[in-house]
Design a protein around this motif. Sequence first.
Motif, PDB file in Angstrom:
ATOM      1  N   GLY A  10       0.823  -1.210   0.000  1.00  0.00           N
ATOM      2  CA  GLY A  10       0.000   0.000   0.000  1.00  0.00           C
ATOM      3  C   GLY A  10       0.852   1.252   0.000  1.00  0.00           C
ATOM      4  O   GLY A  10       2.053   1.218  -0.277  1.00  0.00           O
ATOM      5  N   ALA A  11       0.222   2.354   0.342  1.00  0.00           N
ATOM      6  CA  ALA A  11       0.926   3.634   0.391  1.00  0.00           C
ATOM      7  C   ALA A  11       1.893   3.651   1.563  1.00  0.00           C
ATOM      8  O   ALA A  11       1.635   3.077   2.618  1.00  0.00           O
ATOM      9  CB  ALA A  11      -0.079   4.777   0.530  1.00  0.00           C
ATOM     10  N   ARG A  12       3.006   4.320   1.353  1.00  0.00           N
ATOM     11  CA  ARG A  12       3.987   4.536   2.415  1.00  0.00           C
ATOM     12  C   ARG A  12       4.382   6.004   2.356  1.00  0.00           C
ATOM     13  O   ARG A  12       4.778   6.502   1.312  1.00  0.00           O
ATOM     14  CB  ARG A  12       5.218   3.663   2.198  1.00  0.00           C
ATOM     15  CG  ARG A  12       6.308   3.879   3.237  1.00  0.00           C
ATOM     16  CD  ARG A  12       7.497   2.972   2.977  1.00  0.00           C
ATOM     17  NE  ARG A  12       8.528   3.149   3.981  1.00  0.00           N
ATOM     18  CZ  ARG A  12       9.657   2.448   4.006  1.00  0.00           C
ATOM     19  NH1 ARG A  12       9.874   1.531   3.085  1.00  0.00           N
ATOM     20  NH2 ARG A  12      10.554   2.680   4.944  1.00  0.00           N
ATOM     21  N   CYS A  62       0.071   2.439   4.940  1.00  0.00           N
ATOM     22  CA  CYS A  62      -1.390   2.483   4.822  1.00  0.00           C
ATOM     23  C   CYS A  62      -1.939   1.130   4.394  1.00  0.00           C
ATOM     24  O   CYS A  62      -1.458   0.525   3.433  1.00  0.00           O
ATOM     25  CB  CYS A  62      -1.786   3.555   3.803  1.00  0.00           C
ATOM     26  SG  CYS A  62      -3.568   3.704   3.604  1.00  0.00           S
ATOM     27  N   PHE A  63      -2.968   0.679   5.109  1.00  0.00           N
ATOM     28  CA  PHE A  63      -3.706  -0.535   4.767  1.00  0.00           C
ATOM     29  C   PHE A  63      -5.153  -0.121   4.508  1.00  0.00           C
ATOM     30  O   PHE A  63      -5.781   0.485   5.380  1.00  0.00           O
ATOM     31  CB  PHE A  63      -3.645  -1.539   5.923  1.00  0.00           C
ATOM     32  CG  PHE A  63      -2.256  -2.038   6.217  1.00  0.00           C
ATOM     33  CD1 PHE A  63      -1.805  -3.213   5.654  1.00  0.00           C
ATOM     34  CD2 PHE A  63      -1.407  -1.319   7.046  1.00  0.00           C
ATOM     35  CE1 PHE A  63      -0.523  -3.671   5.926  1.00  0.00           C
ATOM     36  CE2 PHE A  63      -0.129  -1.759   7.324  1.00  0.00           C
ATOM     37  CZ  PHE A  63       0.317  -2.949   6.761  1.00  0.00           C
ATOM     38  N   GLU A  64      -5.674  -0.431   3.335  1.00  0.00           N
ATOM     39  CA  GLU A  64      -7.034  -0.008   2.963  1.00  0.00           C
ATOM     40  C   GLU A  64      -8.087  -0.868   3.635  1.00  0.00           C
ATOM     41  O   GLU A  64      -7.891  -2.063   3.860  1.00  0.00           O
ATOM     42  CB  GLU A  64      -7.205  -0.065   1.448  1.00  0.00           C
ATOM     43  CG  GLU A  64      -6.354   0.958   0.737  1.00  0.00           C
ATOM     44  CD  GLU A  64      -6.625   0.989  -0.753  1.00  0.00           C
ATOM     45  OE1 GLU A  64      -7.633   0.408  -1.201  1.00  0.00           O
ATOM     46  OE2 GLU A  64      -5.815   1.595  -1.462  1.00  0.00           O
ATOM     47  N   GLY A  65      -9.233  -0.234   3.933  1.00  0.00           N
ATOM     48  CA  GLY A  65     -10.330  -0.921   4.600  1.00  0.00           C
ATOM     49  C   GLY A  65     -10.985  -1.982   3.731  1.00  0.00           C
ATOM     50  O   GLY A  65     -11.015  -1.879   2.505  1.00  0.00           O
ATOM     51  N   PHE A  79      -8.485  -4.856   7.123  1.00  0.00           N
ATOM     52  CA  PHE A  79      -7.724  -4.027   6.198  1.00  0.00           C
ATOM     53  C   PHE A  79      -6.911  -4.930   5.287  1.00  0.00           C
ATOM     54  O   PHE A  79      -6.605  -6.067   5.640  1.00  0.00           O
ATOM     55  CB  PHE A  79      -6.806  -3.083   6.984  1.00  0.00           C
ATOM     56  CG  PHE A  79      -7.560  -2.267   7.991  1.00  0.00           C
ATOM     57  CD1 PHE A  79      -8.160  -1.068   7.625  1.00  0.00           C
ATOM     58  CD2 PHE A  79      -7.720  -2.721   9.285  1.00  0.00           C
ATOM     59  CE1 PHE A  79      -8.891  -0.336   8.550  1.00  0.00           C
ATOM     60  CE2 PHE A  79      -8.447  -1.993  10.216  1.00  0.00           C
ATOM     61  CZ  PHE A  79      -9.030  -0.800   9.844  1.00  0.00           C
ATOM     62  N   SER A  80      -6.553  -4.431   4.119  1.00  0.00           N
ATOM     63  CA  SER A  80      -5.772  -5.245   3.194  1.00  0.00           C
ATOM     64  C   SER A  80      -4.418  -4.609   2.938  1.00  0.00           C
ATOM     65  O   SER A  80      -4.263  -3.390   2.939  1.00  0.00           O
ATOM     66  CB  SER A  80      -6.527  -5.455   1.878  1.00  0.00           C
ATOM     67  OG  SER A  80      -6.741  -4.212   1.246  1.00  0.00           O
TER      68      SER A  80
END
Length: 166
Positions: free
Chosen positions: A34-36, A48-51, A62-63
Amino acid sequence: MRGADPADALWWEFKPSFTQYIEALPDGAVTHTGARRRDEESGLDLFCFEGRPPLGPQDERFSGTLRFTGHQQMLDVCLSDPRIEGEGAQRMLFVGDGGDDGWELPLAHMRPQDGPSGGPGWWEAILTEEGTDLFMGRYLPGDSVGRVLRARSSMRPREHAPAARS
């Protein structure tokens, strides 16, 4: 608890001293799906881990995968698809190992952080006895493995970043 919203996210400031140690190794690598984001002032890395849709009323999923490798692959710590279960001060952070078998480890107890050092919405992730296995005993039960912020991914993490820690 509301349903999954693609804008929902978990920002994880994983133990900065561990992240820095891995990145200093000649063959060390920190990879994340994910985003860092790195806060330039504090030097903190936020992953960041998306819901995802919850499994129940006291469950947030989260994924994404955060992986630390080094020492000719003898060190390989994988934290995949985090899940928070419980409510109030009784929350637990679970992680998978990146496999398809649904295996999860109760990695950390969640302790709310308030005030200037923690900021609103931050939770300290306190390592469980089971979680120490991932780190081959290097960290002990009760040690912090960083902080997490349950937020919208559109929020600027810098606005909520805690003071630098190790």
